[in-house]
Design an enzyme around this catalytic site. Structure first.
Site, mmCIF file in Angstrom:
data_model
loop_
_atom_site.group_PDB
_atom_site.id
_atom_site.type_symbol
_atom_site.label_atom_id
_atom_site.label_comp_id
_atom_site.label_asym_id
_atom_site.label_seq_id
_atom_site.Cartn_x
_atom_site.Cartn_y
_atom_site.Cartn_z
ATOM 1 C CB SER A 78 31.753 28.557 23.129
ATOM 2 O OG SER A 78 32.899 28.637 24.261
ATOM 3 C CE LYS A 109 23.316 28.064 26.253
ATOM 4 N NZ LYS A 109 23.474 28.345 27.665
#
Length: 652
Positions: A78, A109
């Site tokens: 992550s 993103k």
């Protein structure tokens, strides 16, 4: 015919790359269609000669039985989130403690689904979801229907790459219009639509929905020395890479880019939810390393979440598996980030006091991290009551006195036999990231608990098939599947069990690191806290938490009962061997190996105790080189790092 089919496949794949990747088609749509129809006719006449990389694989319908689990050779971590300029400044300060003059790369993103693509000798052999970062689902057949994913590469490479699969806004509108016309529920947002599409068992549906990808990383050891060069290499291989990116020398430049992207965000043809900032130099990335959960060399800046007003109707208090009592607000329904929200977390009693939230207040609601609905603040100008919220003094599940420790923000029930805690613990134990017992979700667990069939996790493995038939709504077929899923989970590698036990501070990544080191839960049980604390990326908090758990009454009995029921307590992955030949050494593989596959060489090094990394830095102990080693060999020589060849590795 085989020659003509080869020609057509090569031509059509080239034209597809020009269209989807380069946005520079050299033939008309009608010419492409003519050649495509010719190929279909030939493949129909000669099905035994159909090529693995034929573009017809992208549109053919195939109904799948389900999705198999797939272990990632290279785990997916992550990213740490940042929500402000100050948090970016703090990230930069941490980096500069280790790297004197970092250059950063900033990429969009994408709001999609993380995927991993593996190619062997240039042919796509596996397309996998992120899953828990270690184990995902094999959705190769579905990803073959995503038109911009190359089925073959221009080079015969063994390579694993990562990216995001998303649904463009135009495709999302078309899909929802079709669903509306068919009387089907519409998708809330493009991300949900992409997720639902990739979970389809009918691959023809995937082909129709026009998903797309942006690739952003070579996961397997790279011969490039920077993220920017890696992205350019992915483009050369035919992958789609997002062109909107910059190199930056400082946070001012990064912040300006973030502001620019924020202004353009609504006009993009796809959804984004932030900007990812990475240290560009791969050797510097290696030097910075990882925490248990995330790389230290990257951060994801998240755009401010959408906010809406809603009225507070009431508050529910629920007990989690660790005894924390959490307040949840019931609200007048509002549309937020594509979904209807009528409940939102109030976090804890300290948060309620800090925000001075009162009965019937109008509050601002947002989605924390674009996922979890939460109450942000009160609209004081619209306050209609001065009456404070009722704060419970007794557990809503077992009625025990609730405690509010000085160093904690939450109320806590410390009764070890609290029904809500036991049930939440059972649900966690069976969950995907833990023992992954398919079908044993919250509703079944609640029924088993209510029927007094399970009181702890060991009881799950004492269940018989006929026990499930005692539950309302469970038929013979479902009972058989549940029983089989429980039996199958006994064979899990022990890090899944350790995480499933729900020990405070011991997450899935920490569980894996612990079992890599200690090899079994029984060894971990016998270990002292100093040895646990010495493991890189763990530390004293986890060591103390394990010590507390294993010292508690009943822990030894539970482990013994799990073992007696046939649950595996041993780690099945690659272990760290303390006295192995390369124990504790950081090794880099570079160049072309003649006899060993790169994956075989990596596995052998790891079996000898080495940590295999992709970049040479001052932390590297050894470099194993093949032919055409290039810049990594040169850097190793400059740093005075020991260099060995393939023959040396084979001799170990």
């Amino acid at each position: 015919m085989n020659k003509r089919m080869n020609e057509l496949v090569a031509l059509l794949n080239r034209y597809a790359t020009e269209y989807y990747t380069s946005d520079n088609p050299s033939v008309s749509d009608s010419e492409y269609d003519r050649l495509y129809r010719e190929l279909v006719e030939l493949e129909t006449a000669y099905p035994e000669q159909v090529l693995a990389d034929s573009p017809t694989h992208r549109v053919g319908g195939k109904v799948l039985d389900g999705f198999e689990k797939y272990s990632h050779q290279y785990p997916l971590y992550s990213l740490q989130d940042a929500f402000s300029r100050e948090e970016l400044d703090a990230f930069d300060a941490r980096v500069r403690k280790e790297v004197a003059h970092p250059t950063y790369i900033c990429e969009l993103k994408i709001d999609g689904l993380s995927i991993s693509l593996t190619y062997e000798k240039g042919i796509l052999v596996a397309g996998v979801t992120r899953g828990d970062g270690s184990i995902g689902e094999n959705i190769t057949e579905n990803l073959k229907r995503v038109k911009d994913i190359p089925l073959t590469l221009p080079e015969e490479l063994d390579i694993t790459v990562r990216g995001e699969c998303y649904m463009p806004r135009a495709s999302f509108d078309q899909v929802n219009q079709a669903r509306q016309e068919n009387g089907e529920p519409e998708f809330a947002n493009p991300r949900n639509a992409a997720a639902g599409t990739l979970r389809q068992l009918d691959t023809a549906v995937v082909a129709k929905r026009n998903l797309a990808t942006f690739l952003y990383q070579e996961a397997s050891p790279s011969t490039r020395d920077s993220q920017e060069k890696g992205l350019k290499y992915l483009e050369q291989l035919g992958f789609v890479v997002n062109p909107k990116r910059i190199l930056a020398e400082n946070i001012d430049e990064i912040w300006n880019f973030i502001q620019e992207v924020g202004q353009e965000r609504e006009n993009l043809p796809y959804d984004i939810d932030g900007v990812v900032i990475k240290v560009n130099d791969l050797a510097s990335q290696e030097e910075l390393g990882f925490t248990v959960k995330a790389p230290k060399w990257a951060v994801a800046y998240k755009f401010p979440a959408e906010e809406k007003e809603a009225q507070l109707l009431s508050v529910d208090w629920t007990v989690g598996r660790t005894g924390v009592v959490t307040p949840t607000a019931n609200l007048t329904p509002v549309q937020l980030a594509g979904t209807t929200v009528s409940r939102a977390t109030l976090h804890n009693v300290d948060y309620i006091a800090e925000k001075d939230i009162r009965k019937d207040d109008t509050v601002i609601v947002y989605k924390a991290g674009d996922i979890i609905p939460a109450v942000l603040r009160v609209v004081e100008s619209k306050r209609v009551s001065e009456e404070k919220l009722d704060i419970p003094t007794n557990c809503p599940s077992c009625n025990s006195d609730l405690l509010h420790f000085e160093d904690e923000v939450a109320l806590r029930c410390i009764n070890p036999r609290c029904p809500a805690q036991i049930m939440e613990g059972l649900i966690h134990f069976a969950s995907r990231d833990a023992m992954n017992i398919t079908g044993l979700g919250p509703s079944i667990v609640e029924k088993l608990f209510a029927a007094n069939l399970v009181k702890d996790v060991a009881d799950i493995y004492r269940l018989q098939e006929e026990d499930f038939l005692l539950l309302e709504g469970v038929k013979e077929k479902s009972a058989a599947k549940l029983y089989q899923a429980i039996q199958a989970s006994k064979e899990n590698s022990a890090e899944k069990l350790l995480f499933g036990l729900g020990i405070r501070h011991v997450g899935s990544k920490a569980s894996q690191l612990l079992l890599q080191y200690f090899h079994s839960i029984e060894n971990l049980y016998q270990a002292d806290s100093e040895e646990v604390a010495s493991i890189e990326s763990l530390g004293g908090v986890i060591a103390k938490s394990l010590q507390t758990y294993f010292a508690a009454e009943g822990s030894e009995i539970l482990l013994r009962e799990l073992k007696e029921t046939g649950v595996n307590l041993d780690y099945k992955g690659q272990t760290v061997v303390a006295d192995a030949a390369l124990s504790g050494l950081t090794v880099v593989l570079t160049g072309k190996l003649e006899r060993l596959k790169r994956s075989e060489a990596k596995s052998k090094l790891e079996s000898l105790g080495a940590k295999v990394t992709g970049s040479v830095s001052k932390k590297t102990d050894l470099v194993v080189v093949g032919a055409d080693a290039g810049s990594k060999l040169q850097k190793a020589q400059e740093l005075g790092i020991q260099v060995r060849d393939e023959a040396w590795l084979e001799s170990l």
